[in-house]
Design a protein around this motif. Structure first.
Motif, PDB file in Angstrom:
ATOM      1  N   GLU A  45       0.817  -1.213   0.000  1.00 52.25           N
ATOM      2  CA  GLU A  45       0.000   0.000   0.000  1.00 52.25           C
ATOM      3  C   GLU A  45       0.855   1.269   0.000  1.00 52.25           C
ATOM      4  N   GLY A  46       2.171   1.086  -0.085  1.00 48.02           N
ATOM      5  CA  GLY A  46       3.059   2.240  -0.115  1.00 48.02           C
ATOM      6  C   GLY A  46       3.371   2.817   1.251  1.00 48.02           C
ATOM      7  N   TYR A  47       3.015   2.109   2.301  1.00 44.04           N
ATOM      8  CA  TYR A  47       3.282   2.560   3.663  1.00 44.04           C
ATOM      9  C   TYR A  47       4.387   1.690   4.234  1.00 44.04           C
ATOM     10  N   ARG A  48       5.453   2.311   4.709  1.00 43.33           N
ATOM     11  CA  ARG A  48       6.604   1.561   5.206  1.00 43.33           C
ATOM     12  C   ARG A  48       7.000   2.021   6.611  1.00 43.33           C
ATOM     13  N   PRO A  49       6.217   1.606   7.614  1.00 45.15           N
ATOM     14  CA  PRO A  49       6.576   1.980   8.978  1.00 45.15           C
ATOM     15  C   PRO A  49       7.807   1.190   9.437  1.00 45.15           C
ATOM     16  N   ASN A  50       8.451   1.690  10.456  1.00 48.37           N
ATOM     17  CA  ASN A  50       9.593   0.998  11.039  1.00 48.37           C
ATOM     18  C   ASN A  50       9.116  -0.325  11.654  1.00 48.37           C
ATOM     19  N   LYS A  51       9.893  -1.377  11.466  1.00 49.15           N
ATOM     20  CA  LYS A  51       9.536  -2.700  11.983  1.00 49.15           C
ATOM     21  C   LYS A  51       9.332  -2.655  13.500  1.00 49.15           C
ATOM     22  N   THR A  52      10.203  -1.932  14.201  1.00 46.50           N
ATOM     23  CA  THR A  52      10.084  -1.830  15.658  1.00 46.50           C
ATOM     24  C   THR A  52       8.776  -1.160  16.052  1.00 46.50           C
ATOM     25  N   THR A  53       8.348  -0.179  15.287  1.00 48.44           N
ATOM     26  CA  THR A  53       7.077   0.508  15.549  1.00 48.44           C
ATOM     27  C   THR A  53       5.914  -0.481  15.474  1.00 48.44           C
ATOM     28  N   VAL A  54       5.940  -1.332  14.469  1.00 48.61           N
ATOM     29  CA  VAL A  54       4.852  -2.302  14.304  1.00 48.61           C
ATOM     30  C   VAL A  54       4.875  -3.312  15.452  1.00 48.61           C
ATOM     31  N   TYR A  55       6.054  -3.822  15.822  1.00 47.78           N
ATOM     32  CA  TYR A  55       6.139  -4.752  16.956  1.00 47.78           C
ATOM     33  C   TYR A  55       5.601  -4.095  18.231  1.00 47.78           C
ATOM     34  N   ARG A  56       6.002  -2.861  18.492  1.00 48.03           N
ATOM     35  CA  ARG A  56       5.535  -2.153  19.694  1.00 48.03           C
ATOM     36  C   ARG A  56       4.028  -1.928  19.654  1.00 48.03           C
ATOM     37  N   GLU A  57       3.519  -1.577  18.489  1.00 51.53           N
ATOM     38  CA  GLU A  57       2.079  -1.347  18.354  1.00 51.53           C
ATOM     39  C   GLU A  57       1.305  -2.636  18.603  1.00 51.53           C
ATOM     40  N   MET A  58       1.796  -3.742  18.076  1.00 51.72           N
ATOM     41  CA  MET A  58       1.110  -5.022  18.287  1.00 51.72           C
ATOM     42  C   MET A  58       1.100  -5.372  19.772  1.00 51.72           C
ATOM     43  N   GLU A  59       2.220  -5.197  20.445  1.00 53.21           N
ATOM     44  CA  GLU A  59       2.283  -5.483  21.881  1.00 53.21           C
ATOM     45  C   GLU A  59       1.351  -4.557  22.660  1.00 53.21           C
ATOM     46  N   HIS A  60       1.280  -3.292  22.259  1.00 53.02           N
ATOM     47  CA  HIS A  60       0.370  -2.342  22.908  1.00 53.02           C
ATOM     48  C   HIS A  60      -1.086  -2.777  22.719  1.00 53.02           C
ATOM     49  N   LEU A  61      -1.430  -3.185  21.501  1.00 51.82           N
ATOM     50  CA  LEU A  61      -2.801  -3.631  21.229  1.00 51.82           C
ATOM     51  C   LEU A  61      -3.139  -4.911  21.987  1.00 51.82           C
ATOM     52  N   VAL A  62      -2.145  -5.780  22.181  1.00 53.79           N
ATOM     53  CA  VAL A  62      -2.354  -6.987  22.992  1.00 53.79           C
ATOM     54  C   VAL A  62      -2.630  -6.575  24.445  1.00 53.79           C
ATOM     55  N   LYS A  63      -1.813  -5.674  24.978  1.00 54.39           N
ATOM     56  CA  LYS A  63      -2.006  -5.215  26.362  1.00 54.39           C
ATOM     57  C   LYS A  63      -3.349  -4.517  26.554  1.00 54.39           C
ATOM     58  N   GLN A  64      -3.831  -3.839  25.514  1.00 52.62           N
ATOM     59  CA  GLN A  64      -5.117  -3.141  25.575  1.00 52.62           C
ATOM     60  C   GLN A  64      -6.297  -4.095  25.379  1.00 52.62           C
ATOM     61  N   GLY A  65      -6.013  -5.367  25.059  1.00 55.17           N
ATOM     62  CA  GLY A  65      -7.078  -6.353  24.866  1.00 55.17           C
ATOM     63  C   GLY A  65      -7.754  -6.279  23.508  1.00 55.17           C
ATOM     64  N   LYS A  66      -7.142  -5.578  22.552  1.00 53.20           N
ATOM     65  CA  LYS A  66      -7.713  -5.446  21.209  1.00 53.20           C
ATOM     66  C   LYS A  66      -7.243  -6.567  20.285  1.00 53.20           C
ATOM     67  N   MET A  67      -6.032  -7.066  20.535  1.00 58.55           N
ATOM     68  CA  MET A  67      -5.439  -8.148  19.742  1.00 58.55           C
ATOM     69  C   MET A  67      -4.962  -9.223  20.709  1.00 58.55           C
ATOM     70  N   ARG A  68      -4.699 -10.406  20.153  1.00 60.17           N
ATOM     71  CA  ARG A  68      -4.081 -11.462  20.965  1.00 60.17           C
ATOM     72  C   ARG A  68      -2.974 -12.092  20.150  1.00 60.17           C
ATOM     73  N   SER A  69      -1.943 -12.546  20.850  1.00 61.33           N
ATOM     74  CA  SER A  69      -0.915 -13.308  20.155  1.00 61.33           C
ATOM     75  C   SER A  69      -1.427 -14.740  20.074  1.00 61.33           C
ATOM     76  N   VAL A  70      -1.183 -15.360  18.943  1.00 63.89           N
ATOM     77  CA  VAL A  70      -1.697 -16.700  18.679  1.00 63.89           C
ATOM     78  C   VAL A  70      -0.583 -17.703  18.957  1.00 63.89           C
ATOM     79  N   PRO A  71      -0.786 -18.571  19.943  1.00 59.79           N
ATOM     80  CA  PRO A  71       0.256 -19.545  20.278  1.00 59.79           C
ATOM     81  C   PRO A  71       0.285 -20.700  19.269  1.00 59.79           C
ATOM     82  N   LEU A  72       1.187 -20.601  18.326  1.00 58.75           N
ATOM     83  CA  LEU A  72       1.341 -21.652  17.327  1.00 58.75           C
ATOM     84  C   LEU A  72       2.699 -22.313  17.502  1.00 58.75           C
ATOM     85  N   ALA A  73       2.832 -23.501  16.969  1.00 58.30           N
ATOM     86  CA  ALA A  73       4.108 -24.207  17.008  1.00 58.30           C
ATOM     87  C   ALA A  73       5.027 -23.591  15.959  1.00 58.30           C
TER      88      ALA A  73
END
Length: 146
Positions: A45-73
């Protein structure tokens, strides 16, 4: 993927460009994604955020209860939207794509019943099916005839 500019909040939080893209990706294409897959979708889509920004955002969304990490093998963490729907996953062993599976919970409940009849106490469960997805099978079949 067109992100929705009209959204006044993203995931009920202050909107940022990254959150808008994440919300659109996960709502328009609901399945678990790894951060590398998220970055690839953003890049298309032409959007290139910093990889660290995306990791931090995902962790923030997990802590906020909006997302969950999926425990896969897998060594890679996948994320998905938090929903009320109980589901499991199919993991392609070729492309590593994860697909959500929704099937009758009575199937899982039967397994739990059998285990409990044998004297076990089930406290939770994870159910993953591994194999080769339709697209990878097709790609492999096409590559044989090239």
């Amino acid at each position: 993927m067109q992100h929705k500019e009209s959204v006044t909040t993203c995931f009920g939080l202050r909107p940022t460009k990254t959150r808008r893209f994440l919300e659109t990706l996960f709502k328009d294409h609901p399945r678990p994604y790894s951060v590398p897959e998220i970055l690839a979708a953003f890049s298309k889509e032409g959007y290139r955020p910093n990889k660290t920004t995306v990791y931090r955002e995902m962790e923030h969304l997990v802590k906020q209860g909006k997302m969950r990490s999926v425990p896969l093998a897998s060594e890679v963490t996948f994320y998905e939207l938090v929903t009320e729907e109980h589901h499991h996953h199919f993991v392609c062993q070729s492309c590593r794509r994860v697909t959500k599976l929704v099937f009758a919970e009575r199937f899982v409940q039967k397994l739990v019943t059998v285990l409990e009849e044998e004297g076990n106490r089930v406290t939770e469960h994870l159910f993953e099916i591994f194999g080769i997805c339709k697209q990878c099978q097709k790609n492999y079949a096409n590559s044989i005839f090239v």
